[in-house]
Design an enzyme around this catalytic site. Sequence first.
Site, PDB file in Angstrom:
ATOM      1  N   CYS A  89       0.860  -1.093  -0.011  1.00  0.00           N
ATOM      2  CA  CYS A  89       0.083   0.042  -0.036  1.00  0.00           C
ATOM      3  C   CYS A  89       0.849   1.336   0.118  1.00  0.00           C
ATOM      4  CB  CYS A  89      -0.950   0.096   1.205  1.00  0.00           C
ATOM      5  SG  CYS A  89      -1.834   1.589   1.404  1.00  0.00           S
ATOM      6  N   VAL A  90       0.883   1.803  -1.173  1.00  0.00           N
ATOM      7  CA  VAL A  90       1.542   3.312  -1.327  1.00  0.00           C
ATOM      8  C   VAL A  90       0.687   4.434  -1.225  1.00  0.00           C
ATOM      9  CG1 VAL A  90       3.592   4.257  -2.383  1.00  0.00           C
ATOM     10  CG2 VAL A  90       3.043   1.860  -2.905  1.00  0.00           C
ATOM     11  N   HIS A  97       8.391  10.452  -3.523  1.00  0.00           N
ATOM     12  CA  HIS A  97       8.501   9.060  -3.240  1.00  0.00           C
ATOM     13  C   HIS A  97       7.448   8.092  -3.895  1.00  0.00           C
ATOM     14  CE1 HIS A  97      11.770   8.668  -0.169  1.00  0.00           C
ATOM     15  NE2 HIS A  97      11.607   7.300  -0.389  1.00  0.00           N
ATOM     16  N   ARG A 136     -10.500   0.068   0.199  1.00  0.00           N
ATOM     17  CA  ARG A 136     -10.156  -0.831  -0.899  1.00  0.00           C
ATOM     18  C   ARG A 136      -9.472  -2.101  -0.083  1.00  0.00           C
ATOM     19  NH1 ARG A 136     -10.640   3.649  -2.853  1.00  0.00           N
ATOM     20  NH2 ARG A 136     -11.348   3.955  -4.902  1.00  0.00           N
TER      21      ARG A 136
END
Length: 164
Positions: A89-90, A97, A136
């Site tokens: 998960c970003v 970044h 999600r």
Amino acid sequence: MSSQHKNLSDFSGAEIPSAEKYRFGIVVAEWNTEITGALYQGAYDHLVKYGAKEENIFTYQVPGSFELTSGADLLLKKGGLDAVIVLGCVIQGETRHFDFICDAVANGVSNVAIKYSKPVIFGVLTTNNHQQAFDRAGGKYGNKGDEAAITAIKMAHLAETLNG
Ligand code: DLZ
């Protein structure tokens, strides 16, 4: 279709092969662990739900999503797996970044899949904030981990069909 209009856990109408004879690797990023833990639970439960044996699911953790590529690479190099799922998960921050990590992991896992001719499933959420990620990862838009598991089963089945 944007996941805003699709529940990631809705598989009705799609035929899902049995996962009974397949061996799966799951690589999970520790960053945003409250999200990646939920993705993992969804993926694991769905593999088992569709027939995978618990002893045929091999789980490894890596520090962050950037390391998912080398995690998948190490697993496939070891051999004996029919598909690998990477879960991360970003979340968009104030620096670039986000872009570097998302690009690196998307390209990286594609390359690993081609290198070993094995399915590597991209179960990485890339969101603007935590709420979108929670939505999600078992929230109102389902769980991307469920979707990743179903994709892994279908791809393992496709590889078996084509390669024997
Ligand atoms: C450094 C970093 C940042 C800023 N954000 C995230 C993130 O949102 N999600 C994630 O999975 N990892 C993040 N990381 C860590 C990188 O993926 C990686 O672990 C480090 O840059 C070390 O290579």
